[in-house]
Design a protein around this motif. Structure first.
Motif, short mmCIF file in Angstrom:
data_model
loop_
_atom_site.label_atom_id
_atom_site.label_comp_id
_atom_site.label_asym_id
_atom_site.label_seq_id
_atom_site.Cartn_x
_atom_site.Cartn_y
_atom_site.Cartn_z
N THR A 227 4.66 -13.06 32.82
CA THR A 227 4.83 -13.73 31.53
C THR A 227 4.79 -15.25 31.71
O THR A 227 4.27 -15.96 30.84
CB THR A 227 6.13 -13.29 30.83
OG1 THR A 227 7.18 -13.22 31.79
CG2 THR A 227 5.97 -11.95 30.17
N GLY A 228 5.29 -15.74 32.84
CA GLY A 228 5.23 -17.19 33.11
C GLY A 228 3.78 -17.67 33.16
O GLY A 228 3.44 -18.70 32.58
N LEU B 280 2.21 -17.66 29.75
CA LEU B 280 2.69 -18.82 28.97
C LEU B 280 2.03 -20.11 29.45
O LEU B 280 1.61 -20.94 28.63
CB LEU B 280 4.21 -18.93 29.05
CG LEU B 280 4.99 -17.81 28.34
CD1 LEU B 280 6.47 -17.86 28.70
CD2 LEU B 280 4.82 -17.93 26.82
N ARG B 281 1.93 -20.29 30.78
CA ARG B 281 1.30 -21.52 31.30
C ARG B 281 -0.15 -21.62 30.84
O ARG B 281 -0.64 -22.68 30.48
CB ARG B 281 1.41 -21.58 32.83
CG ARG B 281 2.76 -22.09 33.31
CD ARG B 281 2.81 -22.30 34.81
NE ARG B 281 2.80 -21.05 35.55
CZ ARG B 281 3.88 -20.29 35.74
NH1 ARG B 281 5.04 -20.64 35.25
NH2 ARG B 281 3.79 -19.17 36.44
N VAL C 45 9.54 -23.95 28.06
CA VAL C 45 9.11 -23.84 29.46
C VAL C 45 9.39 -25.15 30.19
O VAL C 45 9.92 -25.16 31.30
CB VAL C 45 7.61 -23.46 29.55
CG1 VAL C 45 7.12 -23.51 30.99
CG2 VAL C 45 7.37 -22.08 28.95
N ASP D 192 14.23 -23.37 29.76
CA ASP D 192 14.91 -22.38 28.92
C ASP D 192 14.01 -21.18 28.71
O ASP D 192 12.80 -21.28 28.85
CB ASP D 192 15.24 -23.00 27.55
CG ASP D 192 16.46 -23.89 27.63
OD1 ASP D 192 17.44 -23.49 28.29
OD2 ASP D 192 16.42 -25.00 27.06
N VAL E 8 11.85 -18.76 26.60
CA VAL E 8 11.09 -18.78 25.36
C VAL E 8 11.71 -17.69 24.47
O VAL E 8 12.10 -16.63 24.97
CB VAL E 8 9.61 -18.49 25.69
CG1 VAL E 8 8.80 -18.19 24.46
CG2 VAL E 8 9.02 -19.65 26.49
N GLY F 214 8.63 -11.43 35.99
CA GLY F 214 9.17 -12.41 35.04
C GLY F 214 9.57 -11.81 33.71
O GLY F 214 9.98 -12.52 32.80
N PHE F 215 9.45 -10.53 33.58
CA PHE F 215 9.87 -9.80 32.39
C PHE F 215 10.43 -8.46 32.85
O PHE F 215 9.80 -7.79 33.67
CB PHE F 215 8.69 -9.56 31.44
CG PHE F 215 9.10 -8.90 30.14
CD1 PHE F 215 9.39 -9.65 29.02
CD2 PHE F 215 9.22 -7.51 30.06
CE1 PHE F 215 9.78 -9.05 27.84
CE2 PHE F 215 9.62 -6.90 28.88
CZ PHE F 215 9.89 -7.67 27.77
N ARG G 87 13.67 -10.69 31.11
CA ARG G 87 14.44 -11.87 31.51
C ARG G 87 15.84 -11.87 30.90
O ARG G 87 16.64 -12.74 31.20
CB ARG G 87 13.65 -13.06 30.98
CG ARG G 87 13.51 -14.33 31.73
CD ARG G 87 13.13 -14.32 33.14
NE ARG G 87 12.75 -15.64 33.58
CZ ARG G 87 11.55 -15.98 34.03
NH1 ARG G 87 10.61 -15.08 34.14
NH2 ARG G 87 11.31 -17.20 34.41
N GLN H 234 15.40 -7.89 26.28
CA GLN H 234 14.03 -7.60 26.72
C GLN H 234 13.98 -6.30 27.51
O GLN H 234 13.01 -5.53 27.42
CB GLN H 234 13.47 -8.75 27.56
CG GLN H 234 13.26 -10.04 26.77
CD GLN H 234 12.63 -11.16 27.58
OE1 GLN H 234 12.25 -10.98 28.74
NE2 GLN H 234 12.54 -12.34 26.99
N ARG I 92 5.26 -27.26 40.72
CA ARG I 92 4.79 -27.00 39.37
C ARG I 92 5.46 -27.99 38.42
O ARG I 92 6.47 -28.61 38.78
CB ARG I 92 5.21 -25.57 39.00
CG ARG I 92 4.16 -24.74 38.34
CD ARG I 92 4.54 -23.28 38.40
NE ARG I 92 5.78 -23.00 37.69
CZ ARG I 92 6.41 -21.83 37.75
NH1 ARG I 92 5.91 -20.86 38.48
NH2 ARG I 92 7.51 -21.63 37.08
#
Ligand code: AMP
Length: 184
Positions: A32-33, A36-37, A54, A58, A60, A86-87, A89, A93, A130
């Protein structure tokens, strides 16, 4: 069929190991990160809405993430399995994922927790460089992890689906342990 959930703090090596296992098992690595990126870089609606969260470290909001996961797990390429990195989180979820999997007639094989000490995590993230790997954001991400994501470990533990792996070792060693643990 391989369906795995990779858990652990930021910098624990989940993404690296998820990619190795995904290549090996020929299944998609769903981060998921990364999604999103990518959305932020492309300035899509999702990206524009997600960016400040991001950047600050925090989470999302769930309403931006849950539909995305539903769509992603409905994609053709998940027929032989998937690795989620990453999910989930937070516990909401995790509950959503359980319901979604029931709906899809699927089960996760296991949730794997990568353990690494905070000091090592911080060093690794600073070395990675990053945009959200600066000291202030790292501190916030570790705090968010402890407050919101660590309870997800209990969620899977209580359902006897949690396995742990020592992530503070060279990449190859972690991969070897993971393969043994998961019978890959
Ligand atoms: P990651 O690449 O997994 O470290 O994620 C980077 C950032 O993306 C996190 O710090 C969050 O801001 C956001 N993010 C990734 N996955 C999620 C998720 N499942 N729920 C909410 N926010 C997320």
């Amino acid at each position: 069929m391989t369906r795995l959930i990779f858990l652990g703090p930021p910098g624990a090596g989940k993404g690296t190991q998820a990619q190795v296992v995904a290549d090996l098992a020929k299944i998609p690595h769903i981060s998921t990160g990364e999604i999103l990126r990518e959305a932020i870089a492309q300035k899509t609606d999702l990206g524009v809405k997600a960016q400040s969260y991001v950047d600050q470290g925090d989470l999302v909001p769930d309403d931006l993430i849950l539909d995305l996961i539903r769509e992603r797990l409905n994609h053709q390429d998940t027929a032989n399995g998937w690795i989620l990195d990453g999910f989930p989180r937070n516990v909401e979820q995790a509950v959503f994922l359980d319901n979604l999997l029931t709906e899809l007639n699927q089960n996760a094989d296991s949730a794997v927790n990568f353990t690494v000490d905070d000091q090592v995590l911080i060093e690794r993230m600073l070395a990675r460089g990053r945009k959200d790997d600066n000291e202030e954001t790292i501190t916030r991400r570790l705090q968010v992890y402890r407050e919101l994501t660590a309870p997800v470990l209990n969620y899977y533990q209580e359902r006897s689906r949690l396995q742990s792996i020592d992530g503070d070792r060279p990449i190859d060693e972690v991969t070897a342990s993971l393969k043994a643990l998961l019978n890959l």
